[in-house]
Design a protein around this motif. Structure first.
Motif, PDB file in Angstrom:
ATOM      1  N   ARG A 186       0.874  -1.240  -0.192  1.00  0.00           N
ATOM      2  CA  ARG A 186       0.011   0.151  -0.132  1.00  0.00           C
ATOM      3  C   ARG A 186       0.741   1.213  -0.023  1.00  0.00           C
ATOM      4  O   ARG A 186       1.726   1.401   0.714  1.00  0.00           O
ATOM      5  N   GLY A 187       0.475   2.187  -0.758  1.00  0.00           N
ATOM      6  CA  GLY A 187       1.076   3.464  -0.717  1.00  0.00           C
ATOM      7  C   GLY A 187       2.679   3.448  -1.254  1.00  0.00           C
ATOM      8  O   GLY A 187       3.258   4.590  -0.891  1.00  0.00           O
ATOM      9  N   THR A 188       3.088   2.459  -1.934  1.00  0.00           N
ATOM     10  CA  THR A 188       4.669   2.571  -2.410  1.00  0.00           C
ATOM     11  C   THR A 188       4.648   3.638  -3.472  1.00  0.00           C
ATOM     12  O   THR A 188       3.661   3.961  -4.241  1.00  0.00           O
ATOM     13  N   PRO A 189       5.895   4.373  -3.510  1.00  0.00           N
ATOM     14  CA  PRO A 189       5.889   5.603  -4.268  1.00  0.00           C
ATOM     15  C   PRO A 189       5.661   5.359  -5.874  1.00  0.00           C
ATOM     16  O   PRO A 189       4.903   5.974  -6.495  1.00  0.00           O
ATOM     17  N   ALA A 190       6.094   3.971  -6.232  1.00  0.00           N
ATOM     18  CA  ALA A 190       5.959   3.424  -7.732  1.00  0.00           C
ATOM     19  C   ALA A 190       4.363   3.480  -8.050  1.00  0.00           C
ATOM     20  O   ALA A 190       4.180   3.911  -9.140  1.00  0.00           O
ATOM     21  N   THR A 191       3.737   2.807  -7.245  1.00  0.00           N
ATOM     22  CA  THR A 191       2.174   2.721  -7.521  1.00  0.00           C
ATOM     23  C   THR A 191       1.520   4.007  -7.373  1.00  0.00           C
ATOM     24  O   THR A 191       0.776   4.247  -8.416  1.00  0.00           O
TER      25      THR A 191
ATOM     26  N   HIS B 169      -5.973   5.038  -5.678  1.00  0.00           N
ATOM     27  CA  HIS B 169      -5.123   3.878  -5.418  1.00  0.00           C
ATOM     28  C   HIS B 169      -5.834   2.659  -4.512  1.00  0.00           C
ATOM     29  O   HIS B 169      -5.589   1.526  -4.834  1.00  0.00           O
ATOM     30  N   HIS B 170      -6.662   3.232  -3.467  1.00  0.00           N
ATOM     31  CA  HIS B 170      -7.351   2.096  -2.737  1.00  0.00           C
ATOM     32  C   HIS B 170      -8.492   1.272  -3.799  1.00  0.00           C
ATOM     33  O   HIS B 170      -8.440   0.083  -3.648  1.00  0.00           O
TER      34      HIS B 170
ATOM     35  N   VAL C 194      -0.886   6.164 -10.452  1.00  0.00           N
ATOM     36  CA  VAL C 194      -2.089   6.568 -10.175  1.00  0.00           C
ATOM     37  C   VAL C 194      -2.092   8.199 -10.412  1.00  0.00           C
ATOM     38  O   VAL C 194      -3.014   8.314 -10.820  1.00  0.00           O
ATOM     39  N   ARG C 195      -1.221   8.569 -10.055  1.00  0.00           N
ATOM     40  CA  ARG C 195      -1.017  10.104 -10.100  1.00  0.00           C
ATOM     41  C   ARG C 195      -1.002  10.473 -11.559  1.00  0.00           C
ATOM     42  O   ARG C 195      -1.780  11.411 -12.173  1.00  0.00           O
ATOM     43  N   GLN C 196      -0.193   9.662 -12.604  1.00  0.00           N
ATOM     44  CA  GLN C 196      -0.217   9.785 -13.969  1.00  0.00           C
ATOM     45  C   GLN C 196      -1.789   9.686 -14.589  1.00  0.00           C
ATOM     46  O   GLN C 196      -2.141  10.348 -15.516  1.00  0.00           O
ATOM     47  N   ARG C 197      -2.478   8.558 -14.114  1.00  0.00           N
ATOM     48  CA  ARG C 197      -3.948   8.306 -14.652  1.00  0.00           C
ATOM     49  C   ARG C 197      -4.774   9.469 -14.234  1.00  0.00           C
ATOM     50  O   ARG C 197      -5.658   9.834 -15.080  1.00  0.00           O
ATOM     51  N   ILE C 198      -4.635  10.013 -13.023  1.00  0.00           N
ATOM     52  CA  ILE C 198      -5.381  11.129 -12.603  1.00  0.00           C
ATOM     53  C   ILE C 198      -5.081  12.287 -13.595  1.00  0.00           C
ATOM     54  O   ILE C 198      -6.143  13.135 -13.916  1.00  0.00           O
ATOM     55  N   ARG C 199      -3.932  12.621 -13.568  1.00  0.00           N
ATOM     56  CA  ARG C 199      -3.636  13.949 -14.364  1.00  0.00           C
ATOM     57  C   ARG C 199      -3.860  13.618 -16.074  1.00  0.00           C
ATOM     58  O   ARG C 199      -4.414  14.618 -16.254  1.00  0.00           O
ATOM     59  N   GLY C 200      -3.828  12.461 -16.418  1.00  0.00           N
ATOM     60  CA  GLY C 200      -4.172  12.009 -17.686  1.00  0.00           C
ATOM     61  C   GLY C 200      -5.786  12.424 -17.804  1.00  0.00           C
ATOM     62  O   GLY C 200      -6.046  12.549 -19.158  1.00  0.00           O
ATOM     63  N   ALA C 201      -6.562  12.378 -16.920  1.00  0.00           N
ATOM     64  CA  ALA C 201      -8.012  12.784 -16.884  1.00  0.00           C
ATOM     65  C   ALA C 201      -8.186  14.023 -16.926  1.00  0.00           C
ATOM     66  O   ALA C 201      -9.441  14.527 -16.850  1.00  0.00           O
ATOM     67  N   GLY C 202      -7.159  14.808 -16.549  1.00  0.00           N
ATOM     68  CA  GLY C 202      -7.315  16.300 -16.447  1.00  0.00           C
ATOM     69  C   GLY C 202      -7.697  16.694 -14.898  1.00  0.00           C
ATOM     70  O   GLY C 202      -8.384  17.814 -14.711  1.00  0.00           O
ATOM     71  N   LEU C 203      -7.784  15.690 -14.056  1.00  0.00           N
ATOM     72  CA  LEU C 203      -7.906  16.382 -12.619  1.00  0.00           C
ATOM     73  C   LEU C 203      -6.437  16.595 -12.025  1.00  0.00           C
ATOM     74  O   LEU C 203      -5.611  16.058 -12.308  1.00  0.00           O
TER      75      LEU C 203
END
Ligand SMILES: [Zn+2]
Ligand SMILES: [Zn+2]
Length: 155
Positions: free
Chosen positions: A3-8, A32-33, A12-21
């Protein structure tokens, strides 16, 4: 649990940014959860799991809705009038998004059946004649396939 490893979290951040959020702490934690869960989760379950991180229920709910609207998550309704949320599979749009779900009638756990396909086929020997009213309902679209039974642990 990783849970919460920097790589994962970076994925997750990339997916969120990719969606414009924007990548707020709560949004990353919720996404992530959902991605690490084995099945769709209710708002209460997500709120409970992330309670220790200091996010309140309203924040969790708002993020679940935002992730759903951004098509990063999907809402599933399994007949009990409770919305459950799950992460859309990375890559998006492939057939894994339309997977059946399994509910254990003993422990109530819902899981995703990613590798299973349920096909609806007419019973052999049934004629498709259009004379007379059909006794059954004609299905226009199947939006959710739900299987019920007992999971391995409850067997
Ligand atoms: Zn069970
Ligand atoms: Zn699922």
């Amino acid at each position: 649990m990783g849970r919460g490893t920097p790589a994962t979290n970076e994925a997750v951040r990339q997916r969120i940014r990719g969606a414009g959020l924007r990548c707020t702490a709560a949004r990353v934690a919720v996404m992530h959860h959902l991605e690490t869960a084995s099945g769709p989760l209710t708002h209460a379950e997500v709120a409970e799991a992330l309670h220790d991180f200091g996010f309140d229920r309203a924040t969790i709910y708002r993020n679940l809705i935002e992730l759903t609207e951004a098509k990063l998550a999907a809402r599933v309704e399994l007949g009990d009038h409770v919305w459950r949320f799950e992460a859309k599979r990375a890559g998006g749009g492939h057939k894994g998004d339309d997977h059946p779900h399994f509910v254990c009638t003993a422990c109530g756990e819902v899981s995703c059946l990613d590798d299973v396909q349920v096909a609806i086929t007419p019973r052999p020997g049934k004629s498709r004649s259009r004379t007379g009213p059909s006794p059954g309902k004609t299905i226009a679209a199947v939006t959710e396939v739900l299987l019920k039974g007992r999971c391995e642990r409850c067997e």
